[in-house]
Scaffold this motif. Structure first.
Motif, short mmCIF file in Angstrom:
data_model
loop_
_atom_site.label_atom_id
_atom_site.label_comp_id
_atom_site.label_asym_id
_atom_site.label_seq_id
_atom_site.Cartn_x
_atom_site.Cartn_y
_atom_site.Cartn_z
N THR A 134 0.84 -1.20 0.00
CA THR A 134 0.00 0.00 0.00
C THR A 134 0.87 1.25 0.00
O THR A 134 0.61 2.21 -0.73
CB THR A 134 -0.91 0.01 1.24
N THR A 251 -11.32 7.32 -1.14
CA THR A 251 -10.89 6.14 -1.90
C THR A 251 -12.13 5.52 -2.55
O THR A 251 -13.22 5.52 -1.98
CB THR A 251 -10.22 5.11 -1.00
N ASN A 269 -8.46 -0.21 -4.21
CA ASN A 269 -9.21 0.58 -3.24
C ASN A 269 -8.45 1.88 -3.04
O ASN A 269 -7.92 2.16 -1.98
CB ASN A 269 -9.36 -0.19 -1.92
N GLN A 270 -8.37 2.66 -4.12
CA GLN A 270 -7.48 3.82 -4.13
C GLN A 270 -8.22 5.08 -4.53
O GLN A 270 -9.38 5.04 -4.92
CB GLN A 270 -6.34 3.56 -5.13
N THR A 271 -7.51 6.20 -4.46
CA THR A 271 -8.12 7.46 -4.91
C THR A 271 -8.08 7.53 -6.44
O THR A 271 -7.35 6.78 -7.09
CB THR A 271 -7.34 8.66 -4.36
#
Lengths: 430, 391
Positions: A134, A251, A269-271
């Protein structure tokens, strides 16, 4: 004429692999380097004790994976053996091309595994693999954008040392505009506009006024640091409750892909900025190598005289490439404020623009390779901070040095010569 | 056109120097103008007055004038307004001059030494270590500490020269990367037992012995400034009077021609980078052994040399890579720094404005064609030689 054809027909055409001097030197020095790493690992194996735990999932993940325990000494010894065998393969020169590259990559992975195992062995806590990945994604995102900015500028023949300055201005603008409007999209657009404005400064001084591009980059970085610092001190700091409270990006999970164990939560699961970075790599690669515009950009960077002769506007294409690069630098800069914590502090980019430059050079001025290098540098930086918390015997400063030392090794031609576009940094005058 | 061949006339003073001076002065005025605009625009108290621009124009214009005049007069007073201010200016100028000379010398050899920062860091490490770890008699200690810093800086510069000469690695990239390696090296060293204060574990080295510090002459005006002037004289002699200087300028002007004439381009490159690193190392020595604001040498820490390496590039550019020009440019930017401190305390304008002014001045100086376009009756130069690389 007929005798020539006859003699040519009589010969058996034999395809022989011929190695150039540069390639030979690169192969041999890579072999020596791998051998040294193998010996280092063998020595580290004598100082390894206990087992190394790898925690594959963070406690908050939906799918829980077990903690893998690797025995310390055997793992480090095995890594050392792999590195030494790979060194022998390189030094004897029996393999070429892709096979050799595959051996090198495999050896690199084992060296990394061996080094981390040595560092984590005997520690009370398992090594958090999920955190590591991450963190890598977070650190690599601005680097990927910065490297893409550099790829566009330098393939068009304009050296861009001021990626750092463009980052800084974009980060500042995103922070302030985000605070005033409270809107992420507006802040993002403002960041891109400000970075494009910085790119326009680079373009006007280097393309129109023919200022030396390296010097110009240094001065633009100074200007960016000065202006953002001044505006921060004068305007933002005294009113920080109104001007330094930018919202941060939420996110967004991608439904199907999120369920993949380990990689799902890390990658999907990110911006929006992280997804944009992934798409941008493909986009820039497509633009440069599959479109007419990309061919023009590369021709202007390799041989501007030839490009001019066939009617391509050298200065025009360079302007377009530098401004397009500014768009990516703006997205990368926005990551520092609205993409992570929201607030702006002076010199928030702390040299990331230069690491992006290093990734660009290590990636040999190509978008996909440069992005991979950016990810690698992000990985190393994250590893350094992880190991710091594990209280390992390794001084983390040496890990943090790795991107810079690796770049020096690359430009010195020890692992394959890293050569830029031929007309990179040369202003074009008719 | 007359058919008689005449010997080329000597250039008049105007042709040789006049334009450069006009461009420099014009760059100054333009930078101050842009700085003033930035100041007014970013001050909420002033900018709100502009609502009355058409009803009571005196209010916004008066407020703007008060802001700009107050700031710039505080800047001048802080730089040259008193003996103490002059001493502070000289103190701030000393490291800038040294590193500027280093960058300028490399420019004249056709090398872009962006690594003055790293070389200065190494210089400060070398000088500090000798300063606190060895205990020697007064004059000897200072000399040994000075040499320690010079050798460290020369070594860091020499790496670049060696890689450039032997492998063709571009010096810009190598120096940028070495800057970061140097600062990581320093942050690691500061946590090793040799650099920790007894009983402490924060990254702050012990204070250097008084015997190793540059003696103070008047407040922050110290012997180090005289050393910087000596370095400028020595650099002038090397560049303009010595054989190796001739070689360096020849390589800077045209490496192929220099090689054809029998000069070793590789060796000249290495020597130039060693000398350049040595001078930049001297800047680190100035930071380590010169008096700080409290008139005692500041102990080695992460930010000791500040941003001298990057400022040095602007100093060398403004000084046109000539030693005398670099001395003046160093004094000017030193004054900008010490005046900036006064500006911050007297007029309430942040110190960072000096950075903006510094960058703007150099940006304008670097683009004479732009200045010529903005200033009437100043024809653009035929050829722009930014770094003074001509022989």
């Amino acid at each position: 004429m007929s005798t020539l054809a006859a003699s040519a027909a009589g010969q058996v055409i034999q395809l022989d692999y011929h190695e150039s001097r540069d390639a030979r030197r690169a192969r041999l020095s890579t072999g020596v380097l791998l051998g040294l790493l193998g010996l280092l690992l063998a020595w580290l194996a004598t100082r390894t004790s206990g087992d190394a735990g790898y925690a594959l999932s963070s406690p908050f993940d939906a799918v829980q994976l077990p903690t893998v325990t690797l025995p310390g000494v055997p793992t480090v010894v095995a890594s050392a053996v792999v590195a030494l065998v790979a060194a022998a393969v390189y030094l004897t020169g029996r393999l070429h091309g892709r096979a050799l590259a595959a051996v090198g990559t495999l050896a690199g992975l084992f060296v990394a595994l061996g080094a981390v195992t040595w560092a984590a062995a005997g520690s009370a806590f398992p090594f958090p693999v999920s955190n590591q990945l991450t963190g890598t994604v977070a650190l690599a995102t601005p680097l990927v954008f910065g490297a893409l900015c550099g790829v566009l500028c330098e393939n068009a023949g304009v050296v861009n040392v001021s990626i750092e300055g463009q980052f800084l201005v974009a980060a500042f603008t995103a922070g302030v505009v985000g605070s005033v409007t409270g809107s992420i999209p507006v802040a993002l657009v403002a960041a891109v506009v400000s970075a494009v404005a910085m790119a326009a400064l680079l373009a006007v001084f280097s393309i129109k006024y023919l200022v030396d591009q390296v010097v110009l980059g240094v001065v633009l970085n100074l200007l960016a640091s000065g202006i953002t610092g001044f505006l921060f001190d004068q305007l933002v700091q005294p009113n920080s409750r109104d001007l330094n409270v930018a919202p941060t990006m939420p996110t967004i999970g991608i439904p199907g892909l999120l369920a993949i164990p380990l990689l799902g939560p890390v990658l999907f699961n990110q911006t929006i900025l992280v997804y944009l970075a992934m798409v941008s790599v493909a986009l820039v690669a497509f633009l440069l190598y599959r479109t007419r515009w990309g061919l023009r950009v590369r021709s202007v960077g390799e041989h501007p005289d030839a490009a001019d002769t066939v009617g391509i506007s050298v200065r025009g294409i360079r302007w377009q490439a530098v401004l397009a690069g500014g768009v990516f630098a703006g997205l990368g800069g926005a990551f520092f404020t609205i993409g992570s914590t929201g607030g702006f502090i002076k010199d928030i980019t702390v040299g990331n623009g230069f690491i992006a430059l290093a990734a660009l050079i290590m990636g040999r001025w190509r978008p996909v390779r440069a992005a991979l290098m950016a990810v690698f540098f992000g990985f190393v930086t994250q590893l350094a901070s992880q190991l710091q918390t594990l209280e390992t015997p390794m001084p983390t400063q040496f890990l943090l040095m790795l991107p810079y030392v690796a770049t020096i090794v690359a430009v010195a031609g020890l692992i394959g010569r890293s050569r830029g576009p031929a007309a990179d940094g040369v202003p074009y005058t008719k | 056109m007359s058919t008689a061949t005449t010997a080329p006339r000597r250039p008049t003073w105007w042709q040789a120097h006049g334009r450069a001076w006009v461009v420099t002065v014009a760059s100054f005025v333009l930078a101050l103008l842009v700085g003033a605009i930035l100041m007014v625009v970013s001050d909420p108290d002033v900018i709100t007055q502009y609502a009355y621009l058409f009803t009571a124009p005196g209010l916004p214009l008066g407020a703007s004038w008060a802001k700009v005049a107050g700031t710039y007069s505080a800047l001048v007073v802080g730089a040259v307004g008193s003996p103490g201010a002059l001493a502070a200016t000289a103190g701030a100028a000393a490291p800038l001059i040294c590193a500027g000379l280093g960058v300028g010398l490399a420019f004249r050899t056709g090398l872009f030494n962006i690594g003055a920062q790293g070389q200065a860091i190494l210089g400060s490490i070398g000088a500090s270590y000798v300063g606190f770890a060895l205990h020697l008699p007064p004059v000897l200690h200072l000399i040994v500490a000075l040499l320690g810093g010079l050798v460290a800086g020369a070594f860091w510069g020499g790496i670049v020269g060696f890689l450039k000469a032997r492998t063709g690695a571009h010096e810009v990239i190598v120096t940028i990367m070495l800057n970061y390696v140097a600062s990581m090296l320093l942050s690691w060293l500061l946590l090793t037992p040799a650099f920790l204060r007894p009983g402490r574990d924060d990254p702050l080295a012990p204070e250097i012995d008084a015997t190793a510090a540059f003696p103070v002459i008047y407040q922050q005006f110290h012997v180090g400034f005289l050393v910087a002037l000596l370095a400028a004289a020595a650099t002038w002699w090397i560049l303009d009077r010595s054989t190796i200087g001739f070689r360096m300028r020849a390589v800077g002007a045209n490496p192929h021609a220099a090689g054809t004439a029998g000069m070793s381009v590789a060796n000249t490159t290495i020597i130039a980078m060693v000398l350049s690193g040595l001078l930049c190392g001297l800047a680190g020595v100035q930071a380590a052994l010169g008096p700080g604001a409290d008139l005692v040498a500041t102990p080695l820490s992460l930010g000791l040399v500040g941003s001298v390496g990057f400022d040095a590039i602007t100093v060398a550019l403004l000084g046109r890579s000539k030693p005398l020009g670099i001395v003046f440019a160093g004094l000017l930017f030193g004054g900008l720094h010490s005046g900036g401190l006064a500006m911050q305390s007297l007029a309430g304008t942040p110190l960072t404005l000096s950075t903006v002014l510094q960058a703007l001045i150099v940006l304008f100086v670097a683009a004479p064609a732009l200045v010529s376009a903005l200033v009437p009756k100043l024809r653009p130069p035929k050829q722009t030689s930014l770094v003074g690389g001509e022989a």
